[in-house]
Design an enzyme around this catalytic site. Structure first.
Site, PDB file in Angstrom:
ATOM      1  CG  ASN A 172      -0.652  49.476 -24.284  1.00  0.00           C
ATOM      2  OD1 ASN A 172       0.052  48.729 -23.878  1.00  0.00           O
ATOM      3  ND2 ASN A 172      -0.390  50.924 -24.219  1.00  0.00           N
TER       4      ASN A 172
ATOM      5  CB  SER B 222       6.354  50.675 -20.048  1.00  0.00           C
ATOM      6  OG  SER B 222       5.108  49.753 -20.361  1.00  0.00           O
TER       7      SER B 222
ATOM      8  CE  LYS C 248       7.500  56.473 -25.316  1.00  0.00           C
ATOM      9  NZ  LYS C 248       6.945  55.611 -26.442  1.00  0.00           N
TER      10      LYS C 248
HETATM   11  C1  FMN Z   1      -0.647  49.321 -27.912  1.00  0.00           C
HETATM   12  C2  FMN Z   1       0.401  50.145 -27.390  1.00  0.00           C
HETATM   13  C3  FMN Z   1       1.583  49.601 -27.317  1.00  0.00           C
HETATM   14  C4  FMN Z   1       2.705  50.505 -27.018  1.00  0.00           C
HETATM   15  N1  FMN Z   1       3.945  49.892 -26.509  1.00  0.00           N
HETATM   16  C5  FMN Z   1       4.994  50.746 -26.223  1.00  0.00           C
HETATM   17  C6  FMN Z   1       6.289  49.987 -25.963  1.00  0.00           C
HETATM   18  O1  FMN Z   1       6.354  48.705 -26.376  1.00  0.00           O
HETATM   19  N2  FMN Z   1       7.250  51.050 -25.736  1.00  0.00           N
HETATM   20  C7  FMN Z   1       7.232  52.311 -25.518  1.00  0.00           C
HETATM   21  O2  FMN Z   1       8.024  53.024 -25.367  1.00  0.00           O
HETATM   22  N3  FMN Z   1       5.896  52.737 -25.786  1.00  0.00           N
HETATM   23  C8  FMN Z   1       4.854  52.133 -26.220  1.00  0.00           C
HETATM   24  N4  FMN Z   1       3.746  52.609 -26.304  1.00  0.00           N
HETATM   25  C9  FMN Z   1       3.367  54.003 -26.106  1.00  0.00           C
HETATM   26  C10 FMN Z   1       3.544  54.676 -27.419  1.00  0.00           C
HETATM   27  O3  FMN Z   1       4.711  54.675 -28.013  1.00  0.00           O
HETATM   28  C11 FMN Z   1       3.330  56.378 -27.133  1.00  0.00           C
HETATM   29  O4  FMN Z   1       4.555  56.941 -26.513  1.00  0.00           O
HETATM   30  C12 FMN Z   1       1.954  56.709 -26.459  1.00  0.00           C
HETATM   31  O5  FMN Z   1       0.785  55.793 -26.807  1.00  0.00           O
HETATM   32  C13 FMN Z   1       1.481  58.180 -26.829  1.00  0.00           C
HETATM   33  O6  FMN Z   1       1.434  58.467 -28.101  1.00  0.00           O
HETATM   34  P1  FMN Z   1      -0.252  58.580 -28.857  1.00  0.00           P
HETATM   35  O7  FMN Z   1      -1.258  59.178 -27.925  1.00  0.00           O
HETATM   36  O8  FMN Z   1       0.020  59.095 -30.139  1.00  0.00           O
HETATM   37  O9  FMN Z   1      -0.865  56.918 -29.120  1.00  0.00           O
HETATM   38  C14 FMN Z   1       2.466  51.773 -26.692  1.00  0.00           C
HETATM   39  C15 FMN Z   1       1.347  52.343 -27.049  1.00  0.00           C
HETATM   40  C16 FMN Z   1       0.249  51.578 -27.359  1.00  0.00           C
HETATM   41  C17 FMN Z   1      -1.141  52.381 -27.707  1.00  0.00           C
END
Ligand code: FMN
Length: 348
Positions: free
Chosen positions: A114, A188, A226
């Protein structure tokens, strides 16, 4: 059943499906009998409540930031059994985020890429929505364990890094009364230059400033940071030292990665997708390594919320064994479906 629904949903653009699915769930949950059925069906029968940061979580499975950026679906996510939802990332002013398409599936890798770019309605709108949620909760809830709300805060794209601390302060103050804990997001990959704020001095300025405001409150809120999975060991050491110095309540490890190594998706496809943060199964190992590293280096003195590649109870146990106190899912929710919290909780 969900694999059939998923194969249909995966034929449509990822972001459209996200809103479509959640709006359908919202419609279903607006009928009380249906909401009760959904809650019964998807919430874990046996849960292990957890005390962390002075808060009581009804189970250890939370929803990671970025799924419900604007706090629109709290009732629905609670019905699906999440113990906590981290709203945001929110910024002081509303922003549209990057141009679409900006969210891509990598089914062969059970991953997503993303580059949303902190699209959100702005902190005032989100705070007002949370205020209404909180009032509604106080009216209906007496004995039931409460959904914990995390507030993930960031800076606007147009704010220069030197002034980023002001954006974090604005978000912190606006959300203070309506969230249970805060997460400072400087990790991010989709806001240009944001991750430079993970550097020692920049981070010190933001965190010590927020902590000073926090400590002036009659009841300070847990403050977490984070971090990205792409930090080097020495950068993580700096973060740990700073976390101890500023007396952060914990870390969230990790955000998405900019790495593209060891993927099954072919190079041409990856090239066509372009820049963005990779999440899901390929991130699992690295994020566990970081959780373990922080736990060992801090002697267990910094509680960690683990995020990265959690799909199953085994994945969750791996993170907890590495030292995490709580876990969060995001990409796993898309691939495993609405039963994910129940599946994980029933085996923890
Ligand atoms: C579409 C999308 C949008 C995300 N937006 C944010 C965000 O706004 N802020 C943030 O701290 N992490 C964001 N993340 C990261 C997730 O919170 C998470 O830390 C990361 O995807 C790893 O976890 P996962 O492997 O279970 O997806 C986003 C992830 C995805 C896939």
């Amino acid at each position: 059943m969900y694999s059939l629904i998923r194969s249909i949903l995966f034929r449509f653009p990822t972001e459209t499906v996200h809103y479509f699915s959640m709006n359908c769930l919202q419609l279903a949950c607006s009928v009380p009998a249906l909401r009760r059925w959904i809650t019964r069906h998807f919430s874990a029968r046996r849960t292990k409540p957890m005390e962390a940061f002075g808060l009581r979580f009804k189970n250890q499975v939370g929803l990671a930031a970025g799924f419900d950026k604007n706090a629109r679906w709290l009732r629905e996510l609670e019905a699906l059994g999440f113990g906590a939802v981290e709203i945001g990332t929110v910024t002081p002013k509303a922003q549209d985020g990057n141009e679409k398409p900006r969210l891509f599936r990598l089914p062969k890798d059970k991953a997503l890429i993303n580059r949303m770019g902190f699209n959100n309605e702005g902190v005032k709108v989100v705070a007002e929505r949370l205020r209404r949620w909180k009032i509604a909760q106080e009216n209906v809830r007496q004995h039931k364990a409460r959904l914990i709300i995390g507030g993930n805060i960031g800076k606007n794209k147009i704010t220069p890094n030197e002034e980023a601390w002001k954006d974090y302060e604005t978000c912190f103050r606006e959300l203070f009364d309506v969230v249970d804990y805060f997460v400072v997001n400087v990790s991010s990959p989709n806001t240009p230059g944001l991750r430079a704020l993970q550097e020692k001095d920049a981070l010190h300025k933001i965190l010590s400033h927020l902590q000073a405001i926090n400590q002036q409150q009659p009841k300070p809120k847990p403050l977490l940071l984070k971090i990205a999975p792409d930090l080097t060991a020495s950068q993580i050491d700096d973060v740990i030292d700073l976390a101890l110095e500023v007396q952060l309540d914990g870390l969230v490890a990790t955000n998405t990665t900019i790495s593209r190594s060891n993927l099954l998706t072919n190079q041409d496809e990856l090239k066509a997708i372009g820049a963005g943060g990779l999440s899901g199964a390929p991130l699992r190992e690295r994020s566990t390594e970081i959780v373990q590293y922080i736990h060992r280096r801090s002697g267990g003195n910094i509680p960690v919320i683990a995020s990265g590649g959690i799909f199953t109870a085994e994945d969750a146990k791996e993170k907890l064994a590495a030292g995490a106190v709580l876990i969060q899912v995001w990409t796993g929710f898309i691939y495993v479906g609405p039963g994910i919290t129940r599946k994980i909780c029933s085996e923890l």
